[in-house]
Scaffold this motif. Structure first.
Motif, mmCIF file in Angstrom:
data_model
loop_
_atom_site.group_PDB
_atom_site.id
_atom_site.type_symbol
_atom_site.label_atom_id
_atom_site.label_comp_id
_atom_site.label_asym_id
_atom_site.label_seq_id
_atom_site.Cartn_x
_atom_site.Cartn_y
_atom_site.Cartn_z
ATOM 1 N N ARG A 83 0.843 -1.197 0.000
ATOM 2 C CA ARG A 83 0.000 0.000 0.000
ATOM 3 C C ARG A 83 0.875 1.243 0.000
ATOM 4 N NH1 ARG A 83 -2.620 -0.500 6.115
ATOM 5 N NH2 ARG A 83 -0.714 0.037 7.284
ATOM 6 N N GLN A 84 0.287 2.312 -0.527
ATOM 7 C CA GLN A 84 0.999 3.572 -0.582
ATOM 8 C C GLN A 84 0.039 4.699 -0.236
ATOM 9 O OE1 GLN A 84 3.105 4.297 -4.268
ATOM 10 N NE2 GLN A 84 4.444 5.799 -3.282
ATOM 11 N N ALA A 85 0.300 5.329 0.890
ATOM 12 C CA ALA A 85 -0.483 6.484 1.299
ATOM 13 C C ALA A 85 0.073 7.734 0.617
ATOM 14 C CB ALA A 85 -0.442 6.633 2.809
ATOM 15 N N ALA A 86 -0.747 8.745 0.532
ATOM 16 C CA ALA A 86 -0.337 9.978 -0.128
ATOM 17 C C ALA A 86 0.914 10.554 0.537
ATOM 18 C CB ALA A 86 -1.467 11.000 -0.075
ATOM 19 N N GLY A 87 1.921 10.825 -0.267
ATOM 20 C CA GLY A 87 3.141 11.421 0.232
ATOM 21 C C GLY A 87 4.086 10.467 0.935
ATOM 22 N N LYS A 88 3.768 9.191 0.912
ATOM 23 C CA LYS A 88 4.609 8.197 1.602
ATOM 24 C C LYS A 88 5.111 7.149 0.620
ATOM 25 C CE LYS A 88 2.502 8.685 6.155
ATOM 26 N NZ LYS A 88 1.939 7.961 7.339
ATOM 27 N N GLU A 89 6.104 6.401 1.072
ATOM 28 C CA GLU A 89 6.640 5.332 0.244
ATOM 29 C C GLU A 89 5.702 4.120 0.261
ATOM 30 O OE1 GLU A 89 11.433 6.266 0.656
ATOM 31 O OE2 GLU A 89 10.598 4.395 1.405
ATOM 32 N N ARG A 90 5.825 3.314 -0.771
ATOM 33 C CA ARG A 90 5.059 2.079 -0.830
ATOM 34 C C ARG A 90 5.544 1.150 0.284
ATOM 35 N NH1 ARG A 90 3.653 -0.221 -6.674
ATOM 36 N NH2 ARG A 90 3.162 2.005 -6.756
ATOM 37 N N GLU A 91 4.605 0.546 1.003
ATOM 38 C CA GLU A 91 4.987 -0.324 2.115
ATOM 39 C C GLU A 91 4.347 -1.695 1.996
ATOM 40 O OE1 GLU A 91 3.756 1.076 5.959
ATOM 41 O OE2 GLU A 91 1.633 1.063 5.441
#
Length: 125
Positions: A38-46
């Motif tokens: 998953r990837q939240a806005a402004g964050k890296e894919r986790e």
């Protein structure tokens, strides 16, 4: 060619549930480990979770352990992500991904060869 198509995302209230699906085509599905990221806005894919080709072994990120369940149906070339007790911090675009069977349990996106287009999950508080 290989296609991974996610579905099932949407808007849900905190504490609710969603079930994501990822339909695969163009690959020997049971030979591939399948993962959800998953990837939240402004964050890296986790990394979220992954399941071995046979379906017998699963791995989860600590943040979702006990709330999310990954499963697969090799006869339908589909992997699922059941998400319960959703929290606002679970809001992200969710991607399914496929990798060949070495490095089981890999949490590194670069180790996954094929990716879907993503599906948005939004959890309201």
């Amino acid at each position: 060619q290989v296609q991974l198509v996610e579905s099932g995302g949407g808007l849900v209230q905190a504490g609710g549930s969603l079930r994501l699906s990822c339909a695969a085509s163009g690959l020997a599905f049971s030979s591939f480990d399948m993962g959800w990221f998953r990837q939240a806005a402004g964050k890296e894919r986790e990394f979220v979770t992954t399941i071995r080709g046979s379906g017998g072994i699963t791995y989860y990120a600590d943040s979702v352990k006990g709330r999310f369940t990954i499963s697969r149906d090799n006869a339908k070339n589909t992997v699922y992500l059941q998400m319960n007790s959703l929290k606002p911090e679970d809001t992200a675009v969710y991607y399914c991904a496929a990798k060949v069977g070495y490095m089981p349990g890999s949490t590194v996106p670069g180790n996954y060869k094929y990716w879907g287009q993503g599906t948005q999950v939004t959890v309201s508080s």
